[in-house]
Design a protein around this motif. Structure first.
Motif, PDB file in Angstrom:
ATOM      1  N   PRO A 135       0.769  -3.355   3.536  1.00 54.65           N
ATOM      2  CA  PRO A 135      -0.670  -3.171   3.756  1.00 54.65           C
ATOM      3  C   PRO A 135      -1.114  -1.763   3.364  1.00 54.65           C
ATOM      4  O   PRO A 135      -0.410  -0.781   3.587  1.00 54.65           O
ATOM      5  CB  PRO A 135      -0.822  -3.398   5.265  1.00 54.65           C
ATOM      6  CG  PRO A 135       0.338  -4.258   5.640  1.00 54.65           C
ATOM      7  CD  PRO A 135       1.469  -3.782   4.766  1.00 54.65           C
ATOM      8  N   ALA A 136      -2.285  -1.684   2.770  1.00 60.52           N
ATOM      9  CA  ALA A 136      -2.836  -0.413   2.313  1.00 60.52           C
ATOM     10  C   ALA A 136      -4.338  -0.577   2.146  1.00 60.52           C
ATOM     11  O   ALA A 136      -4.875  -1.685   2.277  1.00 60.52           O
ATOM     12  CB  ALA A 136      -2.205   0.004   0.988  1.00 60.52           C
ATOM     13  N   ARG A 137      -5.012   0.507   1.841  1.00 59.08           N
ATOM     14  CA  ARG A 137      -6.429   0.409   1.510  1.00 59.08           C
ATOM     15  C   ARG A 137      -6.574  -0.334   0.190  1.00 59.08           C
ATOM     16  O   ARG A 137      -5.839  -0.071  -0.764  1.00 59.08           O
ATOM     17  CB  ARG A 137      -7.045   1.797   1.389  1.00 59.08           C
ATOM     18  CG  ARG A 137      -8.540   1.768   1.093  1.00 59.08           C
ATOM     19  CD  ARG A 137      -9.045   3.104   0.622  1.00 59.08           C
ATOM     20  NE  ARG A 137     -10.454   3.032   0.259  1.00 59.08           N
ATOM     21  CZ  ARG A 137     -10.909   2.556  -0.906  1.00 59.08           C
ATOM     22  NH1 ARG A 137     -10.065   2.108  -1.810  1.00 59.08           N
ATOM     23  NH2 ARG A 137     -12.202   2.524  -1.150  1.00 59.08           N
ATOM     24  N   LEU A 138      -7.514  -1.282   0.129  1.00 56.39           N
ATOM     25  CA  LEU A 138      -7.729  -2.079  -1.080  1.00 56.39           C
ATOM     26  C   LEU A 138      -9.121  -1.860  -1.629  1.00 56.39           C
ATOM     27  O   LEU A 138     -10.083  -1.678  -0.873  1.00 56.39           O
ATOM     28  CB  LEU A 138      -7.568  -3.569  -0.774  1.00 56.39           C
ATOM     29  CG  LEU A 138      -6.229  -4.067  -0.253  1.00 56.39           C
ATOM     30  CD1 LEU A 138      -6.317  -5.568  -0.014  1.00 56.39           C
ATOM     31  CD2 LEU A 138      -5.115  -3.751  -1.227  1.00 56.39           C
ATOM     32  N   ASP A 139      -9.241  -1.943  -2.956  1.00 57.26           N
ATOM     33  CA  ASP A 139     -10.565  -1.925  -3.573  1.00 57.26           C
ATOM     34  C   ASP A 139     -11.181  -3.314  -3.616  1.00 57.26           C
ATOM     35  O   ASP A 139     -12.395  -3.462  -3.599  1.00 57.26           O
ATOM     36  CB  ASP A 139     -10.468  -1.365  -4.999  1.00 57.26           C
ATOM     37  CG  ASP A 139     -10.133   0.108  -5.012  1.00 57.26           C
ATOM     38  OD1 ASP A 139     -10.611   0.829  -4.122  1.00 57.26           O
ATOM     39  OD2 ASP A 139      -9.389   0.536  -5.910  1.00 57.26           O
TER      40      ASP A 139
END
Length: 277
Positions: free
Chosen positions: A248-252
């Protein structure tokens, strides 16, 4: 294209995370009912994406309740919860991600498009997830190959077999990209709710378009992505990574699909100039 198939409620055993949170989530629902009866004022907070967004005492109450239960059930596993964070931290390989009230803004105006989302991450990837939809009396627990649904899925809105869900502010942009394909667009505000509708067969697809200065946080989507994968679909980011099997990570941006569609909807995530559906 046939209508999306709704999973059989309770068709598989409830994964560990779902069992662990059962009582706490029931209490959270009672907290929500009490808040509806006597709403407290909202205030603004700094968003982890920059800018400002609303938060209430209910967000904090739910977060404290969930964090306490998770810390008791999974001792030693870091709990990373949205409220109180000024930025998105580096996630350890094992952690618990908590969004205590995904969709606070729509919740405050009486919308049913809000959820409680929790995801257990192991070895850097989503392992188990829970999405609670209090307004619909539905709870989804998911793990690879396991989907457990409590509640009556047929009471959810059915958005049709050629419908893409997206954020209200992006409806026109998505409709423009779908022009001439026979697909329509319907607005649903909250990320985990849009993806959950896809997992439950109430819409064939949902999309979050890349947008400068905005994004999806790592607690917004992985629990719901696990549910889609368990139902036989997929959620991918702009690079094509499967979000049920990716750190999981920041997504655009992201695209959720219940089943392989007739059109190549992956083009929705490309720049408008490169989009040919």
């Amino acid at each position: 294209m046939t209508a999306p198939h709704a999973p059989e409620p309770g068709a598989s055993a409830d994964p560990e995370l779902g069992r662990a949170l059962r009582s706490a989530l029931d209490t959270c629902r009672r907290d929500i009912t009490r808040f509806h009866a006597a709403p407290a004022p909202a205030r603004e907070k700094a968003s982890v994406h920059g800018g400002r967004e609303v938060v209430t005492e209910l967000d904090l109450t739910l977060q404290e309740r969930l964090t306490a239960e998770l810390s008791r059930t999974f001792p030693g596993v870091p709990v990373i919860a949205e409220e109180g964070l000024a930025a998105i931290p580096q996630l350890p390989d094992e952690c618990l991600l908590v969004d205590p009230l995904d969709g606070t803004a729509p919740f405050l105006v009486g919308s049913s498009d809000y959820a409680i989302a929790v995801c257990l991450v192991r070895d850097g990837i989503p392992a188990e997830g829970v999405i609670d939809l209090p307004a619909h009396d539905l709870r989804i627990s998911a793990a690879p190959g396991l989907l457990h649904v409590t509640g009556d899925v047929t009471q959810l809105p059915h958005h049709g077999s050629h419908t893409v869900l997206t954020s209200p502010s992006r409806t026109a942009a998505v409709q423009d990209r779908l022009s001439g394909t026979g697909w329509s667009v319907r607005p649903v505000t909250t990320a985990s709710v849009k993806i959950a509708f896809v997992a439950l067969g109430r819409a064939p697809a949902a999309v979050y378009l890349p947008r400068p200065g905005r994004g999806a946080a790592p607690w917004d989507y992985p629990a719901a992505a696990l549910a889609v994968a368990a139902a036989g679909g997929s959620v991918h980011d702009t690079a094509g990574s499967d979000l049920a099997r990716t750190r999981p990570a920041r997504l655009d941006g992201w695209l959720a699909l219940h089943r392989p569609p007739e059109a190549d909807l992956s083009a929705l995530l490309r720049s408008p100039a490169a989009t040919h559906l």
